[in-house]
Design a protein around this motif. Structure first.
Motif, short mmCIF file in Angstrom:
data_model
loop_
_atom_site.label_atom_id
_atom_site.label_comp_id
_atom_site.label_asym_id
_atom_site.label_seq_id
_atom_site.Cartn_x
_atom_site.Cartn_y
_atom_site.Cartn_z
N GLY A 115 7.78 -10.61 -3.97
CA GLY A 115 8.86 -10.45 -3.00
C GLY A 115 8.46 -9.53 -1.87
N LEU A 116 8.96 -9.83 -0.68
CA LEU A 116 8.64 -9.03 0.50
C LEU A 116 9.33 -7.67 0.50
N ALA A 117 10.53 -7.59 0.00
CA ALA A 117 11.29 -6.33 0.04
C ALA A 117 10.54 -5.21 -0.67
N ASP A 118 10.61 -4.01 -0.10
CA ASP A 118 9.96 -2.86 -0.72
C ASP A 118 10.50 -2.61 -2.13
N SER A 119 11.72 -3.04 -2.39
CA SER A 119 12.34 -2.85 -3.70
C SER A 119 11.94 -3.91 -4.72
N SER A 120 11.16 -4.92 -4.30
CA SER A 120 10.74 -5.99 -5.20
C SER A 120 9.82 -5.46 -6.29
N THR A 121 10.05 -5.93 -7.51
CA THR A 121 9.20 -5.54 -8.64
C THR A 121 8.61 -6.76 -9.36
N SER A 122 8.89 -7.96 -8.85
CA SER A 122 8.39 -9.17 -9.50
C SER A 122 6.89 -9.30 -9.30
N THR A 123 6.19 -9.71 -10.35
CA THR A 123 4.73 -9.82 -10.29
C THR A 123 4.30 -11.29 -10.30
N PRO A 124 3.15 -11.59 -9.70
CA PRO A 124 2.66 -12.97 -9.70
C PRO A 124 2.18 -13.38 -11.09
N ILE A 125 2.12 -14.68 -11.33
CA ILE A 125 1.66 -15.21 -12.61
C ILE A 125 0.18 -14.90 -12.82
N LEU A 126 -0.63 -15.18 -11.79
CA LEU A 126 -2.07 -14.93 -11.87
C LEU A 126 -2.42 -13.66 -11.12
N SER A 127 -3.41 -12.94 -11.62
CA SER A 127 -3.89 -11.75 -10.92
C SER A 127 -4.59 -12.16 -9.64
N ILE A 128 -4.50 -11.31 -8.62
CA ILE A 128 -5.25 -11.55 -7.40
C ILE A 128 -6.57 -10.79 -7.48
N THR A 136 1.87 9.14 -9.20
CA THR A 136 2.13 7.87 -9.87
C THR A 136 3.06 7.02 -9.01
N VAL A 137 2.69 5.76 -8.81
CA VAL A 137 3.51 4.83 -8.03
C VAL A 137 4.49 4.13 -8.96
N THR A 138 5.75 4.09 -8.55
CA THR A 138 6.77 3.30 -9.23
C THR A 138 7.11 2.15 -8.28
N VAL A 139 6.63 0.95 -8.61
CA VAL A 139 6.85 -0.21 -7.75
C VAL A 139 8.36 -0.45 -7.64
N GLY A 140 8.81 -0.65 -6.41
CA GLY A 140 10.23 -0.86 -6.16
C GLY A 140 10.95 0.42 -5.77
N THR A 141 10.31 1.57 -5.99
CA THR A 141 10.93 2.86 -5.67
C THR A 141 10.08 3.69 -4.71
N THR A 142 8.77 3.82 -4.99
CA THR A 142 7.88 4.61 -4.15
C THR A 142 7.81 3.98 -2.76
N PHE A 192 0.84 -1.19 0.00
CA PHE A 192 0.00 0.00 0.00
C PHE A 192 0.88 1.25 0.00
N TYR A 193 0.41 2.25 -0.72
CA TYR A 193 1.12 3.53 -0.84
C TYR A 193 0.17 4.65 -0.46
N ASP A 194 0.67 5.64 0.26
CA ASP A 194 -0.12 6.80 0.68
C ASP A 194 0.24 7.97 -0.23
N THR A 195 -0.35 7.98 -1.42
CA THR A 195 0.00 9.01 -2.39
C THR A 195 -1.09 9.15 -3.44
N MET A 242 -2.19 0.68 -4.44
CA MET A 242 -1.61 -0.60 -4.07
C MET A 242 -1.00 -1.28 -5.28
N ALA A 243 -0.09 -2.20 -4.99
CA ALA A 243 0.55 -3.03 -6.01
C ALA A 243 0.77 -4.41 -5.40
N VAL A 244 1.01 -5.40 -6.24
CA VAL A 244 1.24 -6.77 -5.77
C VAL A 244 2.56 -7.27 -6.33
N THR A 245 3.39 -7.84 -5.44
CA THR A 245 4.66 -8.41 -5.88
C THR A 245 4.80 -9.81 -5.27
#
Length: 91
Positions: free
Chosen positions: A71-84, A25-31, A19-22, A66-69
């Motif tokens: 990986g646990l790390a805030d810097s993770s950018t990997s996405t799941p195979i199936l949508s949640i 535009t969210v940049t997953v792995g950076t924001t 989750f992001y409080d903004t 929000m975004a889904v990855t």
């Protein structure tokens, strides 16, 4: 305000909902991530306002994104195979 969620993960591995409080535009792995939820493989996580009254998980001041990855790390950018499937309750 009340906040809750219903999240279904059909993947064979865990995912992390970030989750992001903004309103920007969210940049997953950076924001900056303000809240992370672990959703185990092939499961559902439900947390609703009736169990949360007086126990807010986080106060969003600017906006909720929000975004889904995978990986646990805030810097993770990997996405799941199936949508949640996600429902967010906010009042």
């Amino acid at each position: 305000s009340d906040l809750g969620w219903n999240i279904i993960n059909p993947n064979s591995s865990s995912v992390y909902v970030k989750f992001y409080d903004t309103t920007s535009t969210v940049t997953v792995g950076t924001t900056t991530v303000v809240k992370t939820l672990l959703i185990p493989a092939m499961s559902t996580v439900v947390y609703g306002s009736s169990t949360m009254r007086g126990n807010s998980q986080f106060v969003f001041n600017r906006g909720i994104q929000m975004a889904v990855t995978t990986g646990l790390a805030d810097s993770s950018t990997s996405t799941p195979i199936l949508s949640i499937y996600t429902e967010i309750f906010y009042r």
